[in-house]
Every structure is written in structure tokens, then in C-alpha cells.
Design an enzyme around this catalytic site. Structure first.
Site, PDB file in Angstrom:
ATOM      1  N   LYS A 120       0.835  -1.206   0.000  1.00  0.00           N
ATOM      2  CA  LYS A 120       0.000   0.000   0.000  1.00  0.00           C
ATOM      3  C   LYS A 120       0.871   1.258   0.000  1.00  0.00           C
ATOM      4  O   LYS A 120       0.565   2.231  -0.680  1.00  0.00           O
ATOM      5  CB  LYS A 120      -0.947  -0.009   1.205  1.00  0.00           C
ATOM      6  N   GLU A 203      -3.669   6.831   7.696  1.00  0.00           N
ATOM      7  CA  GLU A 203      -4.440   7.564   6.696  1.00  0.00           C
ATOM      8  C   GLU A 203      -5.496   8.394   7.392  1.00  0.00           C
ATOM      9  O   GLU A 203      -6.006   7.991   8.438  1.00  0.00           O
ATOM     10  CB  GLU A 203      -5.192   6.581   5.775  1.00  0.00           C
ATOM     11  N   HIS A 238     -15.802  -4.207   6.332  1.00  0.00           N
ATOM     12  CA  HIS A 238     -14.898  -3.935   5.210  1.00  0.00           C
ATOM     13  C   HIS A 238     -14.853  -5.044   4.166  1.00  0.00           C
ATOM     14  O   HIS A 238     -13.957  -5.063   3.330  1.00  0.00           O
ATOM     15  CB  HIS A 238     -13.480  -3.604   5.694  1.00  0.00           C
ATOM     16  N   ARG A 295      -6.012  -8.379 -10.253  1.00  0.00           N
ATOM     17  CA  ARG A 295      -6.617  -9.666 -10.601  1.00  0.00           C
ATOM     18  C   ARG A 295      -8.050  -9.436 -11.036  1.00  0.00           C
ATOM     19  O   ARG A 295      -8.555  -8.315 -10.968  1.00  0.00           O
ATOM     20  CB  ARG A 295      -6.619 -10.566  -9.376  1.00  0.00           C
TER      21      ARG A 295
HETATM   22  P1  ADP Z   1      -7.851  -4.180   2.344  1.00  0.00           P
HETATM   23  O1  ADP Z   1      -6.714  -4.210   1.372  1.00  0.00           O
HETATM   24  O2  ADP Z   1      -7.520  -4.842   3.646  1.00  0.00           O
HETATM   25  O3  ADP Z   1      -9.153  -4.641   1.755  1.00  0.00           O
HETATM   26  P2  ADP Z   1      -8.483  -1.373   1.879  1.00  0.00           P
HETATM   27  O4  ADP Z   1      -7.409  -0.361   1.974  1.00  0.00           O
HETATM   28  O5  ADP Z   1      -8.901  -1.787   0.519  1.00  0.00           O
HETATM   29  O6  ADP Z   1      -8.032  -2.637   2.750  1.00  0.00           O
HETATM   30  O7  ADP Z   1      -9.759  -0.898   2.697  1.00  0.00           O
HETATM   31  C1  ADP Z   1     -10.840  -1.763   2.890  1.00  0.00           C
HETATM   32  C2  ADP Z   1     -12.071  -0.969   3.279  1.00  0.00           C
HETATM   33  O8  ADP Z   1     -11.835  -0.210   4.464  1.00  0.00           O
HETATM   34  C3  ADP Z   1     -12.504   0.038   2.245  1.00  0.00           C
HETATM   35  O9  ADP Z   1     -13.337  -0.524   1.262  1.00  0.00           O
HETATM   36  C4  ADP Z   1     -13.245   1.034   3.108  1.00  0.00           C
HETATM   37  O10 ADP Z   1     -14.496   0.480   3.429  1.00  0.00           O
HETATM   38  C5  ADP Z   1     -12.458   1.066   4.406  1.00  0.00           C
HETATM   39  N1  ADP Z   1     -11.407   2.120   4.441  1.00  0.00           N
HETATM   40  C6  ADP Z   1     -10.126   1.959   4.092  1.00  0.00           C
HETATM   41  N2  ADP Z   1      -9.425   3.096   4.252  1.00  0.00           N
HETATM   42  C7  ADP Z   1     -10.280   4.023   4.714  1.00  0.00           C
HETATM   43  C8  ADP Z   1     -10.157   5.426   5.067  1.00  0.00           C
HETATM   44  N3  ADP Z   1      -9.006   6.085   4.980  1.00  0.00           N
HETATM   45  N4  ADP Z   1     -11.262   6.066   5.489  1.00  0.00           N
HETATM   46  C9  ADP Z   1     -12.442   5.405   5.595  1.00  0.00           C
HETATM   47  N5  ADP Z   1     -12.608   4.109   5.285  1.00  0.00           N
HETATM   48  C10 ADP Z   1     -11.559   3.402   4.841  1.00  0.00           C
END
Ligand code: ADP
Length: 515
Positions: A120, A203, A238, A295
Site C-alpha cells: 500500500k 491515513e 470492510h 486480478r
Molecule cells: P484491504 O486491502 O484490507 O481490503 P483497503 O485499503 O482496501 O483494505 O480498505 C478496505 C475498506 O476499508 C474500504 O473498502 C473502506 O471500506 C475502508 N477504508 C479503508 N481506508 C479508509 C479510510 N481512509 N477512510 C475510511 N474508510 C476506509
């Protein structure tokens, strides 16, 4: 159509995605081979495949994650390519590289793109340099003090994230300074345990955003196109539950801007094949890069239904070096598609896994209905893997018709023997916020916590919660006994008519006539 690009492809996956890939291969005249673990000996992909090979015992580290064995198997059986599906080895850069080194084709992006997007921290840096907006965030945070300093600067709440994270693991929302040290330690140790990499960063937490992602596709000639968005805001902890295309709030102008940003992100890493760029869309309309999935996504069918494309077929073609067909970047979504993921989990018992034998399965049919299902009636759902049985996808001329169809299809769907998330979806389809498209990523969790999505129907899996059940069962038994005492002539199958009618009555009750 020309000759098949490969004679044989090995699918390094299981369940519904293995079936989905087999279908695309068969339509191109390619022999489809699958691997299976002991738990999947009689699974649907094994029954449908042209060739099936045992790879090991049930636990995935001893079967579906055995990259080296899978490559050796592909070489031994004369497969020209490996399709990894999603999950398992799909985003393992080492595996992609090993496949390439063995002289086989990896049906996916180059290993280098998988590698960069797997981090990330690294991917945020690269796409931000390319001009893509990213969620405001920090670099690697070596300790809780540094994270607290960052949080103070951007303001609470913040999100702590594992750089190597995925599947929602290693992620912690922090509301106030006093929560930070504990959350930092937890995120870090979860990251170490899950990914063997404990780098963590911070973040800004975006309030009530939507999760909107762009499907992109690249070919070996350097063409990269956007195929439009998917709205994936209906999530539990999530994890996506229901996805749709197009998003109820994305207009052509926003679609164009998000599409351009996604293409920039993909180009920045030399992307080839199918990929998904995930964004958080804030209530004010600003969008931020979240991550790129290198993917095919679980939810790819909603894009297929509104674009008319077969994404797996395109994946195979592009992997074989064919260029993308012209005009893809001008496709506008037609109609509306919604996907419901069918999980073997009990939504009214804390989403407890519900493995077991599917005693009865009736899949919905009719206009606008597609089933991407990985199981069959009589199949056993093992405990060892992701609990997703398959997906029910519908298409309608607009969102309202798609919702009506999904409701109708869910009413036709019957899965007995295990619990599933279907009753939750029936409740969700009656929810005024869902119906109006008022979605955000925390909506489902909020409604679940407030008990707003209680089951109102008596679907078969939930008859056990029916207080009258013992009485009904006693009545059935009484009728059955009386019938056998009255010596009704036996039917050809050896049972009695009395039993047959009692069974029919039981089915009528279980069939959810009360719903
Ligand atoms: P992973 O790779 O574990 O799936 P992500 O970075 O894709 O993690 O985040 C998964 C979910 O978490 C997102 O779809 C969203 O719902 C929530 N999320 C992630 N980052 C944030 C953020 N900065 N603010 C609010 N929600 C977030």
C-alpha cells in the site's frame, strides 16, 4: 473467431471462480484443467473440468497455495498458461514470476505490477506521483508516537493500515489520541501474523465514503482502458457483500474523471490484463485512490452485464498477446446490474460459518438472472475455505427493475441444509436507504448493530427460530403415524402415500409459504 490461444489452461483455484473460468475456456475451445484438494474431490469445478488433478490435503497451505507444485503440474500436463482466479496465489508476485520463468503464461498482470500494488505504501507513492489523488496519509510509521503526531496534524479519526494488508486485516480506526497506542500495537502484530510484514502507516479517515472502483483492462501494446465503475459500498466489516454497476451516484462526467485516474494508476505500473482501481468517494464528490487489485474481482459480473463483455475471455486473449478490441473505452453502461454474494454464514448468529451438506438447492431463473455458483445440490461445503458459495447477479433496464428482479430471484432461491446470508439480503432489499441508493461503507454494519435488518421471512434455514416449530413437527408426525396405521397401499418407490403427502406438507411448510 481464430484458433484457441492456448491448447490447455490450468486453473489454480476452486469454487465458483474455477467454474467461471472453465466456462470461458470451453467457449474458446481450450481444455480446462483444475486442481483440487481432498476436501474438494467431488466439487463442481472437478465435475465440470476436462481434467482434474489432486494437489494435496484440505488446508490451503498444503494445496491451493503450493505454487511450486502447481507450476510443475502445469508443465507436466502440457498446459500453456495458468489462471489464478482471485484469492490464493492470484496476487502473489513470486508465483506470477515463477510461472513466467517456467515459460508458462500467467493470465494476469506482469509480476512487477503485482509486486508494486501489493504494497500500500509503495503503490500510494507511485500513483500519487502519476497525478492520482490518494487518501491523505503518512509514510511508514516506525512507532505509535510518530502515528500520533501525524493524527494530530490531519485530525482524528484516522485509519492505521498494514502496508502489506488485504481482506481488511491489519486495519484499525482510531477516534481519539488515547486509543492510538493500543491500536498501533494491534495493527502491527496483526500485520506481522497475517502478512509477515509489520510496516504500518496512517491515513485520514474519510467520513461516510462510498467504495467505488473502476474496472480497467490493459493489453501488451500499451492500451489501457476503463470499463466503468462498480459501487461496492454495501460491506460488512470492510468485506463486500452486494455490488452494483453503475453506481447510483456516478454521472458520466465523474465516471470519465475516475476512469482517467484509474488508467493513470494502471499505466504508472505498466499494467496489463484485468485490474481494479479502488477509490473512496467522499460525500462531497472528491475521490481518493485506495488500492489496486491486480486480478479479476469477485464482482466482475456486474461490469459484464452492463457492458456486454466477457472479462475472462478478454483476460485469456490479452494474455495470449492479442490486442484489446477497439472502442472499449467508449462503452457506456447499459441498464443496471446487482450482485449478491451468497455466503455460507448465519447472518443472525454473528455470521457464524455454516459448513455442511447442501440438501436442497433451487437456483432462480428467468429474465435478467445469472447464477455464478460453485456448488450443487448434495455438495458439501468444506470449512477450510472462504464461505462464499457463489453469486446471484441480476440485470434490469434501470436500478429499480434490477432491485425488483433481485427480490424476485431471492424469493425463488432455496438452499437447505446450511445457513446462508440470503435472509439478510431479503431484508436489505426492503430497506429504504438501500432502495434509494443512500449508501456508504459503514451503512450495513450500522443497520446490523441497530437491529434494522431483522429477518422477517421464514426461509428454510431459519425455521429453527420459529417458536411454533415443535408443534408443527408433532402434527406432521401424528399425521404420518396415522397414515401408516391406516395401511395406505404402498407406491412403487416403497414408501406409503401417507408418507408422501406428509412429506409434501412438510415441504410446503419449509418452502417458506409464510414469507
Ligand atoms: P484491504 O486491502 O484490507 O481490503 P483497503 O485499503 O482496501 O483494505 O480498505 C478496505 C475498506 O476499508 C474500504 O473498502 C473502506 O471500506 C475502508 N477504508 C479503508 N481506508 C479508509 C479510510 N481512509 N477512510 C475510511 N474508510 C476506509
Amino acid at each position: 473467431m481464430g484458433s484457441p490461444p492456448f491448447a490447455k489452461v490450468l486453473i489454480a483455484n476452486r469454487g465458483e471462480i474455477a467454474v467461471r473460468i472453465l466456462r470461458a475456456l470451453r467457449e474458446r475451445g481450450i481444455t480446462g484443467a483444475v486442481i483440487y484438494s481432498d476436501a474438494d474431490r467431488t466439487s463442481l469445478p472437478v465435475l465440470l473440468a476436462d481434467e482434474a488433478y489432486r494437489i494435496g490435503p484440505a488446508p490451503s497451505p498444503q494445496s491451493y497455495l503450493k505454487g511450486e507444485e502447481i507450476v510443475e503440474l502445469a508443465l507436466r500436463i502440457g498446459a500453456g498458461a495458468i489462471h489464478p482466479g482471485y484469492g490464493f496465489l492470484a496476487e502473489n508476485a513470486g508465483f506470477a514470476r515463477r510461472v513466467e520463468e517456467a515459460g508458462l503464461t500467467f493470465i494476469g498482470p506482469p509480476a512487477s505490477a503485482v509486486e508494486v500494488m501489493g504494497s500500500k505504501l509503495e503503490s500510494r507513492r507511485i500513483v500519487a506521483d502519476a497525478g492520482v489523488p490518494v487518501v491523505p496519509g503518512s509514510g511508514e510509521m516506525p512507532d505509535a508516537e510518530a502515528a500520533a503526531e501525524f493524527a494530530e496534524r490531519v485530525g482524528y479519526p484516522v485509519m492505521l493500515k498494514a502496508s502489506a494488508g488485504g481482506g481488511g486485516k491489519g486495519m484499525r480506526r482510531v477516534h481519539a489520541p488515547e486509543e492510538l497506542p493500543k491500536a498501533y500495537r494491534a495493527a502491527r502484530s496483526e500485520a506481522r501474523a497475517s502478512f509477515g510484514d509489520d510496516s504500518v502507516y496512517c491515513e485520514k479517515y474519510i467520513e461516510r465514503p462510498r467504495h467505488v472502483e473502476i474496472q480497467i483492462f490493459g493489453d501488451r501494446n500499451g492500451t489501457v482502458v476503463s470499463l466503468g465503475e462498480r459501487e461496492c459500498s454495501v460491506q460488512r466489516r470492510h468485506q463486500k457483500v452486494i455490488e452494483e454497476a453503475p453506481s447510483p451516484v456516478v454521472d458520466p462526467e465523474l465516471r470519465r474523471r475516475m476512469g482517467e485516474a484509474a488508467v493513470l494508476a494502471a499505466r504508472a505500473v505498466g499494467y496489463v490484463n484485468a485490474g481494479t482501481v479502488e477509490f473512496l468517494l467522499a460525500p462531497g464528490g472528491e475521490f481518493y485512490f485506495l488500492e489496486m487489485n491486480t486480478r479479476l474481482q469477485v464482482e466482475h459480473p456486474v461490469t459484464e452485464l452492463v457492458t456486454g463483455l466477457d472479462l475472462v475471455r478478454l483476460q485469456v486473449a490479452v494474455a495470449a498477446g492479442e490486442p484489446l478490441p477497439p472502442g472499449l473505452d467508449r462503452i457506456e453502461p447499459e441498464g443496471h446490474a446487482i450482485e449478491a454474494r451468497l455466503y455460507a454464514e448465519d447472518p443472525y448468529s454473528g455470521f457464524a460459518p455454516s459448513p455442511g451438506t447442501i440438501e436442497r438447492l433451487r437456483l432462480p431463473e428467468g429474465p435478467g438472472v445469472r447464477n455464478d455458483c460453485g456448488v450443487y445440490e448434495g455438495a458439501t461445503v468444506p470449512i477450510h475455505y472462504d464461505p462464499m458459495l457463489g453469486k446471484l447477479i441480476v440485470w434490469g433496464s434501470d436500478r429499480e427493475q434490477a432491485m425488483l428482479r433481485l427480490e424476485r430471484a431471492l424469493a425463488e432461491l432455496r438452499i437447505d441444509g446450511i445457513r446462508t446470508t440470503v435472509p439478510l439480503y431479503r431484508a436489505l432489499l426492503r430497506d429504504p436507504d438501500f432502495r434509494a441508493g443512500r449508501l456508504d461503507i459503514a451503512m450495513l454494519d450500522r443497520k446490523l448493530a441497530e437491529g434494522e435488518l431483522a429477518a422477517t421471512d421464514l426461509s428454510p434455514g431459519h425455521l429453527a427460530h420459529c417458536p411454533e416449530l415443535p408443534m408443527i413437527a408433532a402434527a406432521i408426525e401424528h399425521v404420518e403415524r396415522a397414515a401408516s396405521r391406516s395401511r395406505v397401499p404402498t407406491d412403487g418407490a416403497g414408501g406409503s402415500r401417507g408418507r408422501w403427502s406428509a412429506a409434501a406438507r412438510r415441504e410446503a411448510i419449509e418452502g417458506g409459504r409464510w414469507s
